[in-house]
Design a protein around this motif. Structure first.
Motif, PDB file in Angstrom:
ATOM      1  N   LEU A  15       0.754  -1.313   0.006  1.00 49.01           N
ATOM      2  CA  LEU A  15       0.054  -0.165  -0.138  1.00 49.01           C
ATOM      3  C   LEU A  15       0.902   1.274  -0.059  1.00 49.01           C
ATOM      4  O   LEU A  15       0.304   2.342  -0.182  1.00 49.01           O
ATOM      5  N   PHE A  16       2.376   1.067   0.346  1.00 52.23           N
ATOM      6  CA  PHE A  16       2.961   2.233   0.203  1.00 52.23           C
ATOM      7  C   PHE A  16       3.199   2.750  -1.481  1.00 52.23           C
ATOM      8  O   PHE A  16       3.739   3.904  -1.638  1.00 52.23           O
ATOM      9  N   MET A  17       2.552   1.972  -2.370  1.00 43.34           N
ATOM     10  CA  MET A  17       2.658   2.253  -3.716  1.00 43.34           C
ATOM     11  C   MET A  17       1.836   3.559  -3.976  1.00 43.34           C
ATOM     12  O   MET A  17       2.208   4.232  -4.840  1.00 43.34           O
ATOM     13  N   ASP A  18       0.962   3.954  -3.112  1.00 48.24           N
ATOM     14  CA  ASP A  18      -0.026   4.948  -2.875  1.00 48.24           C
ATOM     15  C   ASP A  18       0.830   6.172  -2.464  1.00 48.24           C
ATOM     16  O   ASP A  18       0.950   6.333  -1.408  1.00 48.24           O
ATOM     17  N   GLU A  19       1.212   7.178  -3.244  1.00 49.11           N
ATOM     18  CA  GLU A  19       2.048   8.297  -2.983  1.00 49.11           C
ATOM     19  C   GLU A  19       1.295   9.093  -1.820  1.00 49.11           C
ATOM     20  O   GLU A  19       1.800   9.844  -0.935  1.00 49.11           O
ATOM     21  N   SER A  20      -0.205   8.997  -1.848  1.00 55.94           N
ATOM     22  CA  SER A  20      -0.691   9.742  -1.071  1.00 55.94           C
ATOM     23  C   SER A  20      -0.682   9.406   0.351  1.00 55.94           C
ATOM     24  O   SER A  20      -0.699  10.060   1.333  1.00 55.94           O
ATOM     25  N   VAL A  21      -0.370   8.141   0.520  1.00 52.11           N
ATOM     26  CA  VAL A  21      -0.224   7.473   1.823  1.00 52.11           C
ATOM     27  C   VAL A  21       1.167   8.121   2.262  1.00 52.11           C
ATOM     28  O   VAL A  21       1.343   8.320   3.446  1.00 52.11           O
ATOM     29  N   LEU A  22       2.109   7.942   1.521  1.00 58.38           N
ATOM     30  CA  LEU A  22       3.217   8.697   1.679  1.00 58.38           C
ATOM     31  C   LEU A  22       3.239  10.126   2.228  1.00 58.38           C
ATOM     32  O   LEU A  22       4.156  10.508   3.193  1.00 58.38           O
ATOM     33  N   THR A  23       2.693  10.671   1.455  1.00 61.40           N
ATOM     34  CA  THR A  23       2.514  12.087   1.664  1.00 61.40           C
ATOM     35  C   THR A  23       1.961  12.366   2.967  1.00 61.40           C
ATOM     36  O   THR A  23       2.235  13.308   3.797  1.00 61.40           O
ATOM     37  N   GLU A  24       0.742  11.563   3.199  1.00 65.87           N
ATOM     38  CA  GLU A  24       0.339  11.906   4.729  1.00 65.87           C
ATOM     39  C   GLU A  24       1.226  11.562   5.821  1.00 65.87           C
ATOM     40  O   GLU A  24       1.203  11.976   6.825  1.00 65.87           O
ATOM     41  N   LYS A  25       2.475  10.624   5.641  1.00 67.15           N
ATOM     42  CA  LYS A  25       3.482  10.533   6.483  1.00 67.15           C
ATOM     43  C   LYS A  25       4.566  11.335   6.195  1.00 67.15           C
ATOM     44  O   LYS A  25       5.501  11.436   6.973  1.00 67.15           O
ATOM     45  N   GLY A  26       4.363  12.433   5.660  1.00 65.58           N
ATOM     46  CA  GLY A  26       5.310  13.649   5.432  1.00 65.58           C
ATOM     47  C   GLY A  26       6.578  13.264   4.390  1.00 65.58           C
ATOM     48  O   GLY A  26       7.524  14.060   4.418  1.00 65.58           O
ATOM     49  N   ILE A  27       6.321  12.333   3.305  1.00 70.25           N
ATOM     50  CA  ILE A  27       7.259  11.743   2.491  1.00 70.25           C
ATOM     51  C   ILE A  27       6.804  12.348   1.063  1.00 70.25           C
ATOM     52  O   ILE A  27       5.661  11.983   0.621  1.00 70.25           O
ATOM     53  N   GLN A  28       7.814  13.032   0.706  1.00 66.26           N
ATOM     54  CA  GLN A  28       7.551  13.523  -0.971  1.00 66.26           C
ATOM     55  C   GLN A  28       8.537  12.984  -1.675  1.00 66.26           C
ATOM     56  O   GLN A  28       9.600  13.336  -1.907  1.00 66.26           O
ATOM     57  N   PRO A  29       8.184  11.921  -2.606  1.00 64.97           N
ATOM     58  CA  PRO A  29       8.889  11.307  -3.443  1.00 64.97           C
ATOM     59  C   PRO A  29       9.386  12.219  -4.556  1.00 64.97           C
ATOM     60  O   PRO A  29       8.497  13.025  -4.979  1.00 64.97           O
ATOM     61  N   ALA A  30      10.782  12.107  -4.806  1.00 66.76           N
ATOM     62  CA  ALA A  30      11.295  13.121  -5.798  1.00 66.76           C
ATOM     63  C   ALA A  30      10.846  12.383  -7.307  1.00 66.76           C
ATOM     64  O   ALA A  30      10.890  13.150  -8.161  1.00 66.76           O
ATOM     65  N   SER A  31      10.843  11.377  -7.333  1.00 66.12           N
ATOM     66  CA  SER A  31      10.099  10.722  -8.465  1.00 66.12           C
ATOM     67  C   SER A  31       9.706   9.336  -8.274  1.00 66.12           C
ATOM     68  O   SER A  31       9.796   8.748  -7.356  1.00 66.12           O
ATOM     69  N   SER A  32       8.954   8.619  -9.316  1.00 67.10           N
ATOM     70  CA  SER A  32       8.464   7.556  -9.239  1.00 67.10           C
ATOM     71  C   SER A  32       8.327   6.825 -10.731  1.00 67.10           C
ATOM     72  O   SER A  32       8.006   7.461 -11.579  1.00 67.10           O
ATOM     73  N   ALA A  33       8.208   5.652 -10.700  1.00 68.85           N
ATOM     74  CA  ALA A  33       8.100   4.781 -11.878  1.00 68.85           C
ATOM     75  C   ALA A  33       7.577   3.280 -11.555  1.00 68.85           C
ATOM     76  O   ALA A  33       8.245   2.791 -10.721  1.00 68.85           O
TER      77      ALA A  33
END
Length: 146
Positions: A15-33
């Motif tokens: 479920l960490f594939m969902d960037e919104s879940v990471l954003t809620e945890k204060g994480i901003q991916p620089a890129s994704s693929a």
């Protein structure tokens, strides 16, 4: 271009594939693929993990995140037992990248979680992961209900 010394490439398959879940945890991916790793099969108990399996293939998303954020993410009690492993992620057009993923040690793998499997199936569908992979996830939903 991504600054490699600041960012770590992490392959997420749950479920960490969902960037919104990471954003809620204060994480901003620089890129994704979107990509996949060979030699691993997805297993879903209470949460998802990868297990080494000859011929296995697991799809997910490789993200570049700050190393300190990656450490903080996996310090959370719900995933603190996961261990970091090196993997090779296959991306589009034959591109391969060395990355890390976090897996639960086999001796700690237990339980079932139909809700988790259903949420993962819905997320994988939204991400347009391959149909044969969606079928693999779906098995975790139905085999637990039978």
């Amino acid at each position: 271009m991504i600054q490699q010394d600041k960012y770590t490439l992490i392959f997420f398959y749950g479920l960490f594939m969902d960037e919104s879940v990471l954003t809620e945890k204060g994480i901003q991916p620089a890129s994704s693929a979107i990509g996949y790793v060979d030699g691993y099969a997805l297993h879903i108990g209470e949460r998802a993990t990868l297990v080494r399996e000859e011929g296995g293939r697991t799809y997910g998303i490789m993200m570049a995140i700050d190393e300190k954020e990656a450490q903080a993410l996996y310090a959370d009690e719900s995933v603190a037992d996961y261990r970091r492993e090196s993997v090779v992620v296959h991306l589009n057009k034959g591109v391969q990248r060395d990355a890390f993923c976090y897996n639960l040690p086999y001796d700690q793998f237990a339980g079932t979680n139909t809700e988790y499997a259903t949420a993962l199936f819905m997320l994988a569908t939204k991400l347009c992961l391959p149909e044969n992979y969606l079928s693999q996830i779906k098995k975790f939903i139905f085999e637990r209900q039978g």
